[in-house]
Design a protein around this motif. Sequence first.
Motif, PDB file in Angstrom:
ATOM      1  N   ILE A  41       0.846  -1.191   0.000  1.00 32.41           N
ATOM      2  CA  ILE A  41       0.000   0.000   0.000  1.00 32.41           C
ATOM      3  C   ILE A  41       0.880   1.240   0.000  1.00 32.41           C
ATOM      4  O   ILE A  41       1.856   1.327   0.748  1.00 32.41           O
ATOM      5  CB  ILE A  41      -0.946  -0.038   1.211  1.00 32.41           C
ATOM      6  N   THR A  45      -9.789  -3.802   0.762  1.00 35.59           N
ATOM      7  CA  THR A  45      -8.363  -4.038   0.550  1.00 35.59           C
ATOM      8  C   THR A  45      -7.809  -4.674   1.823  1.00 35.59           C
ATOM      9  O   THR A  45      -8.188  -4.266   2.916  1.00 35.59           O
ATOM     10  CB  THR A  45      -7.639  -2.706   0.261  1.00 35.59           C
ATOM     11  N   ASP A  95      -4.190  -5.679   3.887  1.00 32.77           N
ATOM     12  CA  ASP A  95      -2.754  -5.399   3.913  1.00 32.77           C
ATOM     13  C   ASP A  95      -2.057  -6.490   4.735  1.00 32.77           C
ATOM     14  O   ASP A  95      -2.079  -6.470   5.967  1.00 32.77           O
ATOM     15  CB  ASP A  95      -2.508  -4.016   4.528  1.00 32.77           C
ATOM     16  N   MET A 122      -1.650   1.467  -4.635  1.00 33.73           N
ATOM     17  CA  MET A 122      -0.565   0.545  -4.274  1.00 33.73           C
ATOM     18  C   MET A 122       0.727   0.919  -4.995  1.00 33.73           C
ATOM     19  O   MET A 122       0.701   1.530  -6.049  1.00 33.73           O
ATOM     20  CB  MET A 122      -0.929  -0.868  -4.710  1.00 33.73           C
TER      21      MET A 122
END
Length: 887
Positions: free
Chosen positions: A396, A510, A512, A525
Amino acid sequence: MTKWVYGFGGGSAEGNAGDRNLLGGKGANLAEMCSLGLPVPPGFTITTAVCSWYYANDRSYPAELDAQVAAALDRVGEITGRRFGDPERLLLVSVRSGARASMPGMMDTVLNLGLNDRTVAALARDSGDERFAYDSYRRFIQMYSDVVLGVAHEHFEEILEDEKARRGHDLDTDLSAAEWQEIIALYKAKVEEELGAPFPQEPQEQLWGAIGAVFSSWMTPRAVTYRRLHDIPEDWGTAVNVQAMVFGNMGESSATGVAFTRNPSTGEKKLYGEFLVNAQGEDVVAGIRTPQNLTEEARIEAGSDKPSMEKAMPEAFAAFVEIADRLERHYRDMQDMEFTIERGRLWMLQTRSGKRTAKAALKIAVEMVAEGLIGKEEAVLRVDPASLDQLLHPTIDPKASRDVIGVGLPASPGAATGEIVFTSDEAEEMRAQNRKAILVRVETSPEDIHGMHAAEGILTTRGGMTSHAAVVARGMGKPCVSGAGSLRVDYKAGTLTALGRTFRRGEVITIDGATGQVLKGAVPMLQPELSGDFAAIMEWADETRRMKVRTNAETPADARMARSFGAEGIGLCRTEHMFFDDERIVAVREMILSDVEKDRRAALAKLLPMQRGDFRELFEIMAGLPVTIRLLDPPLHEFLPKTEGEIAEVAAAMGVSADRLRQRTEALHEFNPMLGHRGCRLAVSYPEIAEMQARAIFEAAVEAGRSTGSPVVPEIMVPLVGIMKELDFVKARIDAVAQAVMKESGTTIDYMVGTMIELPRAAIRADAIAASAEFFSFGTNDLTQTTFGISRDDASSFLETYRQKGIIERDPFVTLDVEGVGELVRIAADKGRAARPGIKLGICGEHGGDPASIAFCEEVGLDYVSCSPFRVPIARLAAAQAAARRR
Ligand code: ADP
Ligand code: MG
Ligand code: MG
């Protein structure tokens, strides 16, 4: 007579670092350090062969062991001027396990062994420090009871906490000798209460109890599981090290610590570690007291006000720095060391090559080349190819704003964005439609493997770092957040709820995998890059390897990514993925559902320009590098309309009734599609499909050749050939199209026609097939399925059982089964080369990105491996290592 025991100490040793298999890692390195003249408390190692003997003989010992241990103990006594069990000249020992590979799950070390109610007084007298003596004794009772007698340490902690509280002490070090004596009495009473027998007082009994506990711990469930996860064979066994004690708990001039010669997370060349004054071994990691920094620099950086070892014990520190440096130069690798200082005197207790992150591994390898410690090829061998995965995922963008909806564990690296799906089947459907999915589950099970494969990332609300989801995701290189406990999944309602916010199936999130965060929406990203140390190692790998590395890619984005990772062409372009595009699928369905050739050709004509455009773009990205395109492979029913809406849409486009369409759909139903009407069988039934694809390829080659200025040599791959005449039939059609396009365009086109070897019959008849095939690409996914007669999609439910029951060692879909599938590859390669010298050979199955399988490809002499874009650097490194190891 077999030598079961190897002594070390007093400046020499019976073994050395090369005896790792026999002495275990710890024992071999203790011996080596002794021979180097470093200060190591003397001791001996009972070999791993005793462990094997122990299990082969009903948990008993070889007859000669007793005498050999007694002799080795005597020798330790001679070196130290003491005698085990003798209160006049007290010798205490530690008993330490030590397998070939360091292995959590084995017995914990027992320190201060040999103490009892009598000898503790001798220790007090010899050291002149009663407090120290009773502290050591209570440690021994606690450890021995826990790891050998199975009396949980909580019992002792409870007693200790109560007593400390009662007396108003904060720290263990605040307790006086008398207080420890009282606690010892309570400890012993506790043991007797738990076991119905007193704590063993006899040193010999204590010693053999601890030795037996080490050997037994080889088979504890924890150890067995660890070995399975790390591919450590059961028959390796563990060694036992018995070593004279040195004491880090003899007051303020004593200490114990751990250190790395370089920083194991960044690779920076700076002594890195911690120590604790007036403490023994495990106190450093136990976290009861905060350890202190080794160097002043590290202390200042950490903002600590506790003195560094450099400041507090300058002489011992200087000696340690010198030894650390020497060990690193001796082993020519970063070392992870354990040491103890007894009244100002430094003792080394362990050294080994240190574990490190991928980033540190690259930096250390590159810097050691610059320092002249190792050569480039050795640097290439130093980095674990699989570990590069940590560096090869999108992350990210640090500048991106994050709307965090929940946090779990960072179970597998990388970040991924996609639409929420709650089942593995949905994830697969999404993938088929070229849409990105995040598979959200409470937890995953082996039935979810296909969905995990298809999803961009995995999110679970239950389970830790070693849960099924976490382990499998890491193996696949998929981002994963596990155990996000604040999120609630409701499968029935199709919702994910987070602190009052509800997300439905299809909404974008999303995950991570680096932080464990779950974020709302798509987040910008950064793509991973090959630069710095990473690029340097890759360059040296390229100098070392023989095989080429290509990629499996069909989208321009994947092809570009793979190029930036160093792919040298495309080894597998699957054309069917291009068919699922929204604009195309209707034309594809028309083509499949029309039952006359004329209508099929009309539908194909609509697809031609689109396919041509796809291929042209890929050829341009690959600018002159080889591109292998596989003709349509899957069973046609995969493309069929499923919902009423889809059926109506196709019916309208074709001008037929929905009923008529449904009939045709039913006619295409197959009982076993994997073995059904697919692969080259489609091209035999409907040659016009292969002709359209060949035309698209050739026309794209002409166009791309003109636009890039470098001629394109397409490699057309016919799938699922088992019979020579299948290939001949399809090849004749391809050749005819080539002639036509050359005539139309007024250019000559160089091209190759080859086949995928993915059926046992093709491997066995490879000489006949090579008469027409100009290349073979081993499709080892299907070849594994057809060789074993196991469907990959259905295997997960029983393969794990097979592994647990020792029937197979590894999942053959992950690491090539060298003995079976590999033998077919070998046969096909040999026969192919005999029939057509110089025939181009490659592999395009999932195995093309697996380091162990790549080593096999090198051995068979394949020309290239092909793997998914993110695995290209892994394959480059693995191919280099395979080549280097064969020299
Ligand atoms: P592990 O494999 O878990 O690291 P070790 O056998 O290395 O276990 O022992 C852990 C710690 O115990 C060592 O780091 C050291 O501090 C202490 N230790 C082991 N043997 C001795 C010894 N002979 N004298 C003093 N301390 C010891
Ligand atoms: Mg250790
Ligand atoms: Mg196949």
